[in-house]
Design an enzyme around this catalytic site. Structure first.
Site, PDB file in Angstrom:
ATOM      1  N   LYS A  12       0.813  -1.211   0.000  1.00  0.00           N
ATOM      2  CA  LYS A  12       0.000   0.000   0.000  1.00  0.00           C
ATOM      3  C   LYS A  12       0.855   1.273   0.000  1.00  0.00           C
ATOM      4  O   LYS A  12       0.429   2.302  -0.488  1.00  0.00           O
ATOM      5  CB  LYS A  12      -0.925   0.038   1.229  1.00  0.00           C
ATOM      6  CG  LYS A  12      -1.853  -1.153   1.414  1.00  0.00           C
ATOM      7  CD  LYS A  12      -2.950  -1.185   0.388  1.00  0.00           C
ATOM      8  CE  LYS A  12      -4.105  -2.121   0.744  1.00  0.00           C
ATOM      9  NZ  LYS A  12      -3.760  -3.532   0.935  1.00  0.00           N
TER      10      LYS A  12
HETATM   11  C1  LIG Z   1      -4.397  -4.637   0.571  1.00  0.00           C
HETATM   12  C2  LIG Z   1      -3.636  -5.908   0.610  1.00  0.00           C
HETATM   13  C3  LIG Z   1      -3.933  -6.972  -0.261  1.00  0.00           C
HETATM   14  C4  LIG Z   1      -5.072  -6.898  -1.237  1.00  0.00           C
HETATM   15  O1  LIG Z   1      -4.865  -5.919  -2.247  1.00  0.00           O
HETATM   16  P1  LIG Z   1      -6.116  -5.374  -3.081  1.00  0.00           P
HETATM   17  O2  LIG Z   1      -5.557  -4.299  -3.946  1.00  0.00           O
HETATM   18  O3  LIG Z   1      -7.096  -4.866  -2.077  1.00  0.00           O
HETATM   19  O4  LIG Z   1      -6.652  -6.527  -3.861  1.00  0.00           O
HETATM   20  C5  LIG Z   1      -3.124  -8.086  -0.211  1.00  0.00           C
HETATM   21  N1  LIG Z   1      -2.129  -8.203   0.684  1.00  0.00           N
HETATM   22  C6  LIG Z   1      -1.812  -7.218   1.543  1.00  0.00           C
HETATM   23  C7  LIG Z   1      -0.700  -7.417   2.513  1.00  0.00           C
HETATM   24  C8  LIG Z   1      -2.553  -6.037   1.542  1.00  0.00           C
HETATM   25  O5  LIG Z   1      -2.253  -5.060   2.401  1.00  0.00           O
END
Ligand SMILES: *Cc1c(COP(=O)(O)O)cnc(C)c1O
Length: 462
Positions: A112
């Site tokens: 993120k």
């Molecule tokens: C947010 C997240 C996901 C999922 O990603 P999306 O874009 O919501 O599909 C997978 N793994 C981790 C560690 C995340 O923080």
């Protein structure tokens, strides 16, 4: 370059307005009116460039007049300066033709950060230029909130409110939100699930009076800038393994469908991607809809991969918009029916088109733990549970095309799950070793729109 809503009736916006707006006023999500193409030659020319230079070239055509070349270049450099790896998103090899892309070298140890750090700089630049302030709100299953607070802490043009499901995020995730001391950041622990957080967030955006009053802006993965930032690493990874001369495939641990959707944008731009594989945990609505065409919500069962514990994936609407031939009213009807009845059937044509782009797999809790064990023994890698789900699903798709599995978080972010699998607690990187010694600051809130709005009104400075 203009952005249109997936539900067809909200006004068209520039990049700048689309990212400040977040959720469209007709309830839809903004997408580019058309996806720019990148030529074979221009992809070939990315070989050997820095992450930042690649990011500039990949994102530039989506941004139009909203930022000058000089502004954009500066924004990108500042966004990734805090990453602790020179490559930003390095690849490591796991097996023959199977690579892991480490997306956890940012300040909060999950992918993120890649998007959120960029958004922080984009917002700061545009708000200063306009002399405006906004109230950023986000719902998080853990990682988004920490990344948002880290990206916006101390920026003078924003207040940040992050809603997370009380008791349902890991201790590291919680502390990454509650220990941020800058007074413009606020962690709100809601009594409910992540879907409740997401629903109340949508309610706040749909209350136009409130939205305008506090100048609400969103940074959830509904924000187009999030998707755009994530398109970049599909290019860096593919190019380093031989694109455009050789195709690659990706397996993506998926929750809200933002990350994998970014992969589909890279593919539509012209990056040679053979397969895009959606990997889900036991909360497998995406695996079910891709397999059968039936989009059926069920309750969320908490798992050891909490960042993928979702009932409805917001960004899936963007994929539906494309496979419904970009007909906003058809998407609006579908989403309304889903909201009312909890299930809808995707038309056969649209389902067929989805399956041309995405394949999928689902991983149980036991299989996740088993993959953490196997990865340590066979690949000498300690995986976080989300990444383990990706690596497990990828096993069924290995072949002559290089497979790149996205490692979405650092194992130290989910130490309980990792310890349960291999008996070892992965240590936090040195730069955040004192996380558990810092004081926490958090506000509890009921799963109630009015209560939530009251808290936000009481704390904002606009
Ligand atoms: C947010 C997240 C996901 C999922 O990603 P999306 O874009 O919501 O599909 C997978 N793994 C981790 C560690 C995340 O923080």
């Amino acid at each position: 370059m203009h952005y249109v809503s997936t539900r067809g009736t909200a006004p068209k916006l520039t990049f700048e307005d689309a990212i400040l707006t977040g959720l469209a006023r007709d309830g839809g999500l903004y997408v580019p009116a058309e996806v720019p193409r990148i030529s074979h030659g221009d992809i070939a020319a990315l070989a050997g460039l820095s992450y930042e230079e690649t990011a500039f070239r990949v994102m530039r055509p989506f941004i139009g007049e909203s930022f000058s070349d000089e502004d954009l270049a500066g924004i990108i450099v500042r966004a990734y300066a805090g990453f602790d790896h020179a490559a930003r998103a390095p690849l490591v090899q796991l097996q023959p033709n199977h690579f892991l892309m480490e997306l956890f070298h940012g300040p909060t140890l999950a992918f993120k950060d890649v998007a959120m750090q960029l958004i922080g700089q984009l917002f700061q630049t545009v708000l200063h230029r306009r002399g405006e302030r906004v109230t950023i709100t986000g719902a998080t299953s853990g990682d988004t909130g920490a990344a948002a607070m880290e990206a916006f802490r101390g920026l003078d043009a924003v207040d940040v409110f992050i809603l997370y499901p009380h008791g349902r995020v890991s201790g590291v995730q919680r502390r990454q939100m509650t220990t941020v001391s800058e007074p413009n950041t606020h962690a709100l622990a809601l009594t409910g699930t992540f879907d409740d957080c997401q629903a109340r967030l949508k309610d706040m955006f749909n209350d136009f009076a409130f939205r305008d009053d506090v100048r609400l802006a969103g940074v959830n993965s509904i924000n187009w800038a999030r998707i755009l930032a994530q398109v970049v690493y599909y290019f860096t990874a593919a190019v380093s393994l031989g694109a455009p001369h050789r195709a690659v495939s990706f397996t993506v641990p998926t929750g809200n469908f933002g990350d994998i959707f970014a992969g589909s944008i890279a593919k539509r731009m012209g990056l040679p991607i053979e397969k895009l594989v959606v990997a889900t945990n036991q909360n497998d609505i995406l695996h079910r809809v891709l397999s059968t065409g039936d989009y059926v919500t069920q309750g969320v069962i908490p798992s050891i991969s909490p960042s993928m514990d979702i009932q409805v994936s917001s960004n899936f609407e963007r994929a539906l918009f494309d496979v419904y031939d970009r007909e906003g009213p058809a998407v609006a009807q579908l989403m309304d029916a889903l909201k009312e009845g909890g299930e809808v059937r995707i038309s056969q044509g649209a389902h067929g088109r989805l399956r041309e782009i995405f394949t999928s797999g689902r991983v149980s809790e036991a299989e996740t733990l088993a993959m953490i064990v196997r990865a340590r023994a066979e690949f000498s890698e300690i995986l976080c549970p989300h990444s383990a789900i990706g690596v497990e699903v990828a096993q069924a798709h290995l072949g002559t095309t290089p497979m790149i599995t996205l490692a979405t978080a650092h194992p130290a972010k989910f130490p309980d799950a990792v310890e349960a699998a291999i008996g070892v607690r992965p240590p936090l990187p040195a730069r955040m070793a004192n996380l558990f010694q810092q004081p926490e600051r958090v506000t509890r809130v009921e799963n109630d729109l009015a209560a939530l709005q009251g808290i936000i009104r009481g704390k904002v400075s606009v």
